[in-house]
Design a protein around this motif. Structure first.
Motif, PDB file in Angstrom:
ATOM      1  N   PHE A 225      32.521 -19.383 -29.371  1.00  0.00           N
ATOM      2  CA  PHE A 225      33.562 -18.462 -28.897  1.00  0.00           C
ATOM      3  C   PHE A 225      33.986 -18.775 -27.466  1.00  0.00           C
ATOM      4  O   PHE A 225      35.156 -18.559 -27.102  1.00  0.00           O
ATOM      5  N   LEU A 228      36.503 -21.430 -27.696  1.00  0.00           N
ATOM      6  CA  LEU A 228      37.796 -20.908 -28.135  1.00  0.00           C
ATOM      7  C   LEU A 228      38.593 -20.329 -26.966  1.00  0.00           C
ATOM      8  O   LEU A 228      39.828 -20.260 -27.027  1.00  0.00           O
ATOM      9  N   LEU A 229      37.875 -19.905 -25.917  1.00  0.00           N
ATOM     10  CA  LEU A 229      38.566 -19.333 -24.756  1.00  0.00           C
ATOM     11  C   LEU A 229      39.426 -20.364 -24.031  1.00  0.00           C
ATOM     12  O   LEU A 229      40.311 -20.007 -23.241  1.00  0.00           O
ATOM     13  N   LEU A 234      45.898 -18.000 -26.540  1.00  0.00           N
ATOM     14  CA  LEU A 234      45.207 -16.777 -26.931  1.00  0.00           C
ATOM     15  C   LEU A 234      45.793 -15.563 -26.224  1.00  0.00           C
ATOM     16  O   LEU A 234      46.104 -15.613 -25.024  1.00  0.00           O
ATOM     17  N   LYS A 238      42.570 -10.999 -27.818  1.00  0.00           N
ATOM     18  CA  LYS A 238      41.692 -11.940 -28.475  1.00  0.00           C
ATOM     19  C   LYS A 238      40.666 -12.523 -27.503  1.00  0.00           C
ATOM     20  O   LYS A 238      39.477 -12.673 -27.811  1.00  0.00           O
ATOM     21  N   ARG A 239      41.163 -12.860 -26.310  1.00  0.00           N
ATOM     22  CA  ARG A 239      40.276 -13.421 -25.293  1.00  0.00           C
ATOM     23  C   ARG A 239      39.149 -12.433 -24.962  1.00  0.00           C
ATOM     24  O   ARG A 239      37.979 -12.806 -24.853  1.00  0.00           O
ATOM     25  N   GLN A 241      38.068 -10.036 -26.900  1.00  0.00           N
ATOM     26  CA  GLN A 241      37.214  -9.900 -28.078  1.00  0.00           C
ATOM     27  C   GLN A 241      36.203 -11.048 -28.151  1.00  0.00           C
ATOM     28  O   GLN A 241      35.012 -10.830 -28.429  1.00  0.00           O
ATOM     29  N   TYR A 242      36.672 -12.294 -27.876  1.00  0.00           N
ATOM     30  CA  TYR A 242      35.778 -13.442 -27.917  1.00  0.00           C
ATOM     31  C   TYR A 242      34.699 -13.338 -26.843  1.00  0.00           C
ATOM     32  O   TYR A 242      33.526 -13.684 -27.077  1.00  0.00           O
ATOM     33  N   ILE A 243      35.093 -12.893 -25.674  1.00  0.00           N
ATOM     34  CA  ILE A 243      34.118 -12.733 -24.587  1.00  0.00           C
ATOM     35  C   ILE A 243      33.059 -11.705 -24.971  1.00  0.00           C
ATOM     36  O   ILE A 243      31.864 -11.898 -24.740  1.00  0.00           O
ATOM     37  N   GLN A 244      33.498 -10.605 -25.580  1.00  0.00           N
ATOM     38  CA  GLN A 244      32.569  -9.548 -25.976  1.00  0.00           C
ATOM     39  C   GLN A 244      31.572 -10.062 -27.028  1.00  0.00           C
ATOM     40  O   GLN A 244      30.368  -9.784 -26.966  1.00  0.00           O
ATOM     41  N   ILE A 245      32.093 -10.852 -27.993  1.00  0.00           N
ATOM     42  CA  ILE A 245      31.207 -11.405 -29.027  1.00  0.00           C
ATOM     43  C   ILE A 245      30.197 -12.363 -28.410  1.00  0.00           C
ATOM     44  O   ILE A 245      28.993 -12.349 -28.749  1.00  0.00           O
ATOM     45  N   ALA A 246      30.645 -13.211 -27.474  1.00  0.00           N
ATOM     46  CA  ALA A 246      29.741 -14.161 -26.821  1.00  0.00           C
ATOM     47  C   ALA A 246      28.649 -13.429 -26.048  1.00  0.00           C
ATOM     48  O   ALA A 246      27.471 -13.811 -26.080  1.00  0.00           O
TER      49      ALA A 246
END
Length: 437
Positions: A225, A228-229, A234, A238-239, A241-246
């Motif tokens: 993720f 993906l940043l 993005l 989305k950015r 969301q990806y940070i939160q998942i990481a």
């Protein structure tokens, strides 16, 4: 004849003491290697003195005993320095008794020393069987040499002829027995060391494999993720969301490492007084949705006793046990939590009506990476439980029967050491407990 054999057996008993007791005693106490060698040598010297002092039989000039056996053992197995020391002890002790037999002792002792110095290095390179046979042959030869020299220098009386024949026959047999026992003990000790070393290596390999497996997944997800940043198209949502998942995946990796550190460093970090009733109720509240999902009814009989420990670790311990109990009842059941006093210690009893465990599984509980859940378990939960209870100076006992359920009993010291320190609520419960029982 029986009296003679009894005295030979007494000498044999003296010889077996350093063969049996010293190696086992030394191994249990992890004594340094150089001290082990000196201790064995000193024990052999004492055995030689005992054999000469309490002989099988003695003429005015010749003493029959088994001193040559410990002399050969020390000389062949421990090398030239030990051989020289034991020879000096033998000659010095025999000198105190005098007689023409002293010269026989000097000659045979020098023969044993020279022979052992010549053969000691090659002797240790032989196989166990060949070492036993060679030591027995050498002992038989030195015994024959002693009698020949005694006959040459002073002659042996006819009354001693039976003793001489018995001596020639018994000494090699006892040497065979002693050498065989020494080799057997040596093999067993080496085998034990190899097993311990193999177990340690197995634990290390399991630990490495488990850590790499458990941590690689969240780290791989976090890395993906974060890569993906780098995409410029993005959207901010989305950015984010990806940070939160990481971050969540990194937190999961941290939680896994914390579990391992709990095992490696079980000592509490921030000790405080804990109300057992409150802590158990908090854990039950956390697990109640999980229990409802598995159709498990939770019944409690709690008491407000206080113990000393680290709050988070204690909750983690209770959580692991209760979660295991619920998972052991996939078709529903009853989870009972009972708190009381037993033998001046606080008792927490957690029982279920689940699938139960075999005696072999119970014996292995608490071992790293052992689990009764199959592929669903990591084998860390109960390991952590045992370490936490141990760090709180408590004990844990488990009873279980297949298809009848499991009962986990935890005994912990109360923070109040005597009845005067108990709170009013604790005193009321104790009074109720005593009257009801």
């Amino acid at each position: 004849m029986l009296a003679i054999l009894k005295d030979f057996l007494l000498n044999l008993f003296f010889i077996l003491i350093p063969i049996f007791i010293v190696p086992l005693w030394v191994e249990e106490r992890n004594i340094p290697r150089h001290i082990k060698q000196h201790l064995f040598t000193v024990c052999l010297a004492l055995v030689i003195i005992l054999c000469i002092t309490i002989p099988v039989s003695s003429d005015p000039d010749f003493i029959f005993d088994l001193r040559q056996i410990p002399l050969w053992l020390g000389s062949l197995y421990k090398g030239p320095a030990t051989s020289l020391f034991l020879c000096l002890v033998t000659i010095g002790c025999r000198l105190l008794f005098g007689g023409a037999g002293f010269l026989v002792t000097v000659i045979t002792s020098i023969f044993i020393m020279i022979t052992s110095m010549t053969l000691s290095k090659k002797f240790l390179q032989l196989s166990s069987k060949h070492r036993i046979l060679l030591a027995t042959a050498l002992c038989a030869f030195s015994g024959s040499l002693s009698l020949e020299l005694a006959q040459m220098f002073q002659g042996i009386s006819s009354s001693s002829s039976i003793m001489s024949l018995t001596y020639l026959f018994v000494q090699p047999i006892f040497m065979l027995i002693v050498c065989s026992l020494k080799e057997m003990i040596y093999k067993n000790m080496e085998l034990r060391k190899r097993i311990i070393r193999a177990e340690k290596m197995e634990v290390v390999s399991h630990l490495a494999a488990s850590i790499s497996h458990e941590i690689r997944n969240p780290l791989t997800a976090a890395r993906g993720f974060m890569q993906l940043l780098e995409q410029h198209h993005l959207s901010p949502e989305k950015r984010k969301q990806y940070i939160q998942i990481a971050i969540e995946e990194l937190d999961r990796a941290e939680a896994i490492i914390t579990d391992y550190l709990t095992f490696a460093k079980p000592a509490p970090e921030s000790v405080e007084k804990l109300n057992v009733k409150t802590e158990i109720e908090r854990v039950i509240d956390l697990l109640r949705p999980f229990a409802n999902m598995n159709s498990v009814e939770v019944k409690t009989t709690l008491a407000p006793f206080t113990i000393t420990g680290e709050r988070e670790k204690f909750r983690q311990c209770l959580l692991n046990i209760m979660k295991n109990s619920i998972e052991a009842m996939p078709n529903g059941g009853v989870l009972q939590i009972y708190v009381s006093i037993e033998k001046q210690r606080m008792l927490i009893r957690i029982s279920d009506t689940g699938v139960g465990m075999t005696k072999e599984q119970i014996d292995r509980l608490g071992e790293p990476y052992f689990t009764a859940k199959g592929i669903k378990g990591t084998g860390l939960g109960m390991m952590v439980v045992y370490r936490i209870i141990e760090s709180m100076n408590g004990t844990i006992h488990i009873k279980s029967e297949i298809h009848k359920g499991t009962e986990v009993s935890i005994y912990l010291p109360l923070s109040s050491s005597n009845s005067h320190d108990l709170t009013n609520e604790e005193k009321k419960f104790l009074q109720h407990y005593k009257t009801s029982t």
